[in-house]
Design a protein around this motif. Structure first.
Motif, short mmCIF file in Angstrom:
data_model
loop_
_atom_site.label_atom_id
_atom_site.label_comp_id
_atom_site.label_asym_id
_atom_site.label_seq_id
_atom_site.Cartn_x
_atom_site.Cartn_y
_atom_site.Cartn_z
N ARG A 65 15.64 65.86 -46.25
CA ARG A 65 15.27 64.98 -45.14
C ARG A 65 13.82 64.53 -45.33
O ARG A 65 13.01 65.28 -45.89
N GLN A 66 13.53 63.32 -44.89
CA GLN A 66 12.17 62.81 -45.04
C GLN A 66 11.33 63.19 -43.82
O GLN A 66 11.75 63.03 -42.68
N VAL A 67 10.16 63.71 -44.11
CA VAL A 67 9.19 64.07 -43.07
C VAL A 67 7.89 63.33 -43.36
O VAL A 67 7.45 63.27 -44.51
N VAL A 68 7.31 62.75 -42.34
CA VAL A 68 6.07 61.98 -42.50
C VAL A 68 4.94 62.68 -41.75
O VAL A 68 5.07 62.98 -40.56
N VAL A 69 3.86 62.96 -42.46
CA VAL A 69 2.65 63.52 -41.85
C VAL A 69 1.68 62.37 -41.63
O VAL A 69 1.34 61.64 -42.56
N VAL A 70 1.25 62.20 -40.40
CA VAL A 70 0.39 61.07 -40.02
C VAL A 70 -1.02 61.58 -39.74
O VAL A 70 -1.21 62.49 -38.92
N PHE A 71 -2.00 60.99 -40.42
CA PHE A 71 -3.41 61.30 -40.18
C PHE A 71 -4.06 60.05 -39.60
O PHE A 71 -4.07 58.99 -40.24
N GLN A 117 0.83 51.67 -50.23
CA GLN A 117 1.89 51.88 -49.25
C GLN A 117 1.48 52.81 -48.11
O GLN A 117 1.94 52.64 -46.98
N LEU A 118 0.66 53.81 -48.39
CA LEU A 118 0.43 54.89 -47.44
C LEU A 118 -0.92 54.85 -46.74
O LEU A 118 -1.24 55.75 -45.97
N VAL A 119 -1.71 53.83 -47.00
CA VAL A 119 -2.98 53.64 -46.28
C VAL A 119 -2.88 52.34 -45.50
O VAL A 119 -2.55 51.29 -46.06
N SER A 120 -3.13 52.40 -44.20
CA SER A 120 -3.00 51.20 -43.36
C SER A 120 -4.08 50.19 -43.73
O SER A 120 -5.13 50.54 -44.26
N LYS A 121 -3.82 48.94 -43.41
CA LYS A 121 -4.75 47.87 -43.74
C LYS A 121 -6.08 48.01 -43.02
O LYS A 121 -7.13 47.63 -43.54
N ASP A 122 -6.03 48.57 -41.81
CA ASP A 122 -7.28 48.74 -41.06
C ASP A 122 -8.00 50.04 -41.42
O ASP A 122 -9.02 50.39 -40.83
N LYS A 123 -7.44 50.80 -42.40
CA LYS A 123 -8.07 52.03 -42.93
C LYS A 123 -8.18 53.15 -41.89
O LYS A 123 -8.90 54.12 -42.11
N THR A 124 -7.47 53.03 -40.78
CA THR A 124 -7.56 54.06 -39.74
C THR A 124 -6.53 55.17 -39.90
O THR A 124 -6.67 56.23 -39.29
N THR A 125 -5.50 54.93 -40.71
CA THR A 125 -4.37 55.84 -40.78
C THR A 125 -3.92 56.05 -42.21
O THR A 125 -3.87 55.10 -43.00
N LYS A 408 2.46 51.14 -35.11
CA LYS A 408 1.31 50.31 -34.77
C LYS A 408 0.52 49.92 -36.00
O LYS A 408 0.08 48.76 -36.13
N HIS A 409 0.31 50.85 -36.91
CA HIS A 409 -0.59 50.60 -38.04
C HIS A 409 0.14 50.24 -39.34
O HIS A 409 -0.49 49.79 -40.29
N PHE A 410 1.44 50.43 -39.40
CA PHE A 410 2.21 50.06 -40.60
C PHE A 410 3.34 49.12 -40.17
O PHE A 410 3.12 47.96 -39.92
N SER A 411 4.54 49.64 -40.11
CA SER A 411 5.69 48.87 -39.64
C SER A 411 6.69 49.85 -39.05
O SER A 411 6.59 51.06 -39.24
N LYS A 412 7.68 49.34 -38.35
CA LYS A 412 8.66 50.20 -37.70
C LYS A 412 9.51 50.97 -38.72
O LYS A 412 10.04 52.03 -38.42
N THR A 414 8.45 52.15 -41.68
CA THR A 414 7.70 53.02 -42.58
C THR A 414 8.01 54.49 -42.33
O THR A 414 8.17 55.27 -43.27
N ALA A 415 8.08 54.89 -41.06
CA ALA A 415 8.33 56.30 -40.74
C ALA A 415 9.75 56.70 -41.09
O ALA A 415 10.00 57.83 -41.48
N GLU A 416 10.68 55.79 -40.95
CA GLU A 416 12.08 56.09 -41.24
C GLU A 416 12.71 54.86 -41.89
O GLU A 416 13.45 54.10 -41.27
N PRO A 417 12.44 54.65 -43.19
CA PRO A 417 12.93 53.43 -43.86
C PRO A 417 14.44 53.48 -44.09
O PRO A 417 15.05 54.54 -44.18
N ALA A 418 15.03 52.30 -44.19
CA ALA A 418 16.44 52.20 -44.58
C ALA A 418 16.52 52.22 -46.10
O ALA A 418 15.67 51.64 -46.79
#
Length: 606
Positions: A65-71, A117-125, A408-412, A414-418
């Motif tokens: 299963r995919q798990v996403v850790v968000v910073f 892919q894993l760094v948001s454009k605004d560099k916050t996440t 908010k910082h990526f796309s809907k 990203t956390a659970e891609p198809a």
């Protein structure tokens, strides 16, 4: 003995044993719901086929299963010290991967593509994606990863599809507990208002509660041992339906019993007659519900099929109400309706008598009133369906908060891609299959609502130019142009050699040099042909989408040019060998040529 039979003591003993066995044998319901209660659709559905492929897909990534850790640092970019702390957390995840069954870790620091892919454009996440074995429950996985991922100075969340689903199941269980309490309080109040006695509500709740517990135990054991259909909603369906119709049936039975007592019958006779009259109505009504919910068991959708458990509950309820209730009625008699002492027949409502009388006398007016009340609600109905299960979760739940941060910082997605799986009986790492996959990737990228598509040919979601024929042919063209320039230099050197040899009388040596010059010219011509063919291929590569035939033709021309180059190179080698032979003869015939030959010829050869 006869008194025991009249008082239905045997039924009491039987149901006491039944409830004890039910409680002792009751499985862990939350665990069963997590394992068997997920919404399922037919195996032939695309998503189910993809799930079956996923179980055997990847190198060591089956059944994960995919798990996403968000910073996250709020709305401010992550500082260098925070990034350093995140990198230390990633290292901690790597060190504990085997312990917590983490099969793959993808972090922004792995390479340029993962950073994109894993760094948001605004560099916050920043995100770290994990693939964790399903052998560990989703809830336990979330707890383990939360301990490992906790990073000082940074908001850290652990989220993912399975974790959110597990939280939804937990939320459903908590909701059921609240529903049971609310239902019990509401039923207690209604029964007091109807019978004006605190005894009747206690007896009614006791009988219905016994049927609910017994039914749940029976259904859950059927699920555990026989694969009985189950969903997140089975338990709440059973609780609501059984408490609802159970209370309704009890009111009907108790009211008939009260009417028989008012007619002067003894408790035992009143019990028998009430069960005969009201029991028939209860049985017919219950059988219609039993058939209806049983029919849902034939459906293919798992949630509908799980309603078959309600049918089991209705069967237990009917059996229990018509066997256990007579015990309380026969033993308590009129005391069942304490503190009421005057019995003037069954319960009657003046309000309902008045409403029904008016409806019969003025049917059109009654119908108009009903329409006036219902039509506005029908018009306000918007039929907007929401399939987002996270809407049912508390906004303070960490997994949901993390999920919203990703949105908010990526796309809907990203956390659970198809994921699109392509399966074949042939190896897909060949050029023609990779070309098909790349075309599918481009097609998906053009779909509305699709933000990023990553595949084997575009792992970062963008083209890798070096993999495409047009770029490769450009490289070949550049190389061939350089080769042509080199051959031109060789030809120039050979001309100089011919000029120096021109003063000698050695016709044979001169002929060899001329042969070499002619060969070099042919080589230069062949090189020009190759360059021209390569340029044609580069031009044809820009039109690859119009058909593979242009590419095949260009490659054929390139092959022909290379063959020409090979033949001319052989001619040059022959000329060079002949020149060297004649030069040796010149050395023997004319010592005056020795210094010039020894200085110049090896230099050109090199």
């Amino acid at each position: 003995m006869q008194k025991l039979v009249k008082n239905h003591v045997g039924a009491l003993v039987a149901w006491v044993i039944a409830i004890i066995v039910a409680v002792v044998a009751l499985p862990n319901m939350p665990q069963l719901i997590r394992e068997y209660g997920q919404t399922k659709i037919p195996d032939s559905a695309q998503s189910q086929v993809a799930t079956a492929i996923q179980k055997d897909w990847g190198r060591g990534l089956n059944n994960v299963r995919q798990v996403v850790v968000v910073f996250n640092n709020g709305d401010k970019p992550l500082t260098s010290s925070q990034k350093h702390a995140i990198n230390k957390t990633v290292g901690r995840l790597h060190r504990n991967a085997d312990k917590y069954k983490i099969k793959q870790i993808m972090a922004p620091t792995d390479n340029a593509e993962t950073k994109k892919q894993l760094v948001s454009k605004d560099k916050t996440t920043q995100l770290v994606q994990l693939q964790v074995s399903k052998k560990i429950q989703a809830g336990q996985t979330a707890t383990n990863i939360e301990k490992l991922a906790k990073t000082s100075g940074v908001k850290t969340y652990v989220t993912g599809g399975d974790i959110l689903t597990d939280d939804f199941s937990t939320s459903t269980q908590e909701g059921i507990k609240k529903t049971e309490v609310i239902a019990a309080v509401f039923i207690f109040i209604v029964l007091i208002l109807v019978f004006k006695s605190p005894v009747v509500p206690v007896i009614s709740l006791t009988t219905v509660g016994i049927s609910v517990i017994t039914s749940l135990s029976l259904v859950m054991n059927l699920v555990k041992y026989f694969g009985f259909p189950l969903s997140d909603f089975t338990q709440v369906f059973m609780v609501v339906v059984l408490f609802g119709i159970g209370t309704d049936y009890n009111i009907l039975l108790y009211d008939q019993y009260k009417a028989e007592l008012s007619a002067g019958l003894e408790a035992h006779e009143a019990t028998t007659k009430a069960r005969k009259i009201a029991g028939r109505t209860i049985l017919y009504s219950g059988l219609s519900l039993l058939i209806g919910f049983s029919a849902l068991g034939l459906a293919k959708f798992s949630i509908y099929r799980s309603a078959f458990g309600v049918a089991v509950g209705v069967a237990v309820l009917l059996l229990e109400l018509l066997t256990l209730n007579p015990f309380f009625m026969a033993v308590l008699g009129k005391r069942m309706f304490w503190p009421e002492k005057k019995f003037a027949g069954g319960t009657s409502s003046k309000l309902w008598h008045r409403l029904s009388h008016s409806a019969v006398l003025h049917p059109l007016i009654s119908l108009g009133i009903v329409l006036a009340v219902t039509v506005p609600f029908m018009l306000m109905y918007n039929n907007n369906l929401n399939y987002d299960t996270t809407a049912e979760l508390s906004d303070t739940l960490p997994a949901k908060v993390g999920f919203r941060v990703v949105q908010k910082h990526f796309s809907k997605g990203t956390a659970e891609p198809a994921t699109l799986y392509i399966q074949s009986d042939k190896k897909l790492n060949k050029e023609k299959y990779l070309d098909v996959i790349d075309r599918v990737t481009k097609k998906l990228q053009q779909e509305d609502g699709v933000k990023t598509v990553a595949s084997v040919t575009q792992p970062g979601g963008t083209k890798i130019k070096a993999l495409y024929v047009k770029d490769q042919l450009g490289t070949v063209t550049t190389g061939m142009n350089a080769a042509g320039a080199g051959l031109a230099k060789i030809n120039k050197g050979l001309r100089e050699a011919t000029s120096k040899l021109g003063s000698s009388d050695m016709q044979s040596g001169l002929d060899g040099v001329k042969t070499m010059i002619a060969g070099s010219k042919q080589l230069e011509t062949g090189s020009a042909q190759v360059t021209s063919a390569t340029q044609q291929l580069a031009s044809g590569a820009t039109k690859l989408q119009s058909g593979a035939s242009v590419l095949d033709s260009g490659l054929g021309t390139l092959n022909s040019g290379l063959q020409t180059l090979s033949r001319k190179s052989n001619a040059v080698n022959g000329g060079v060998n002949q020149l060297m032979s004649q030069s040796a003869r010149c050395h023997w015939l004319s010592p005056a040529w020795q210094p010039t030959t020894s200085r110049s010829m090896p230099a050109r050869s090199s």
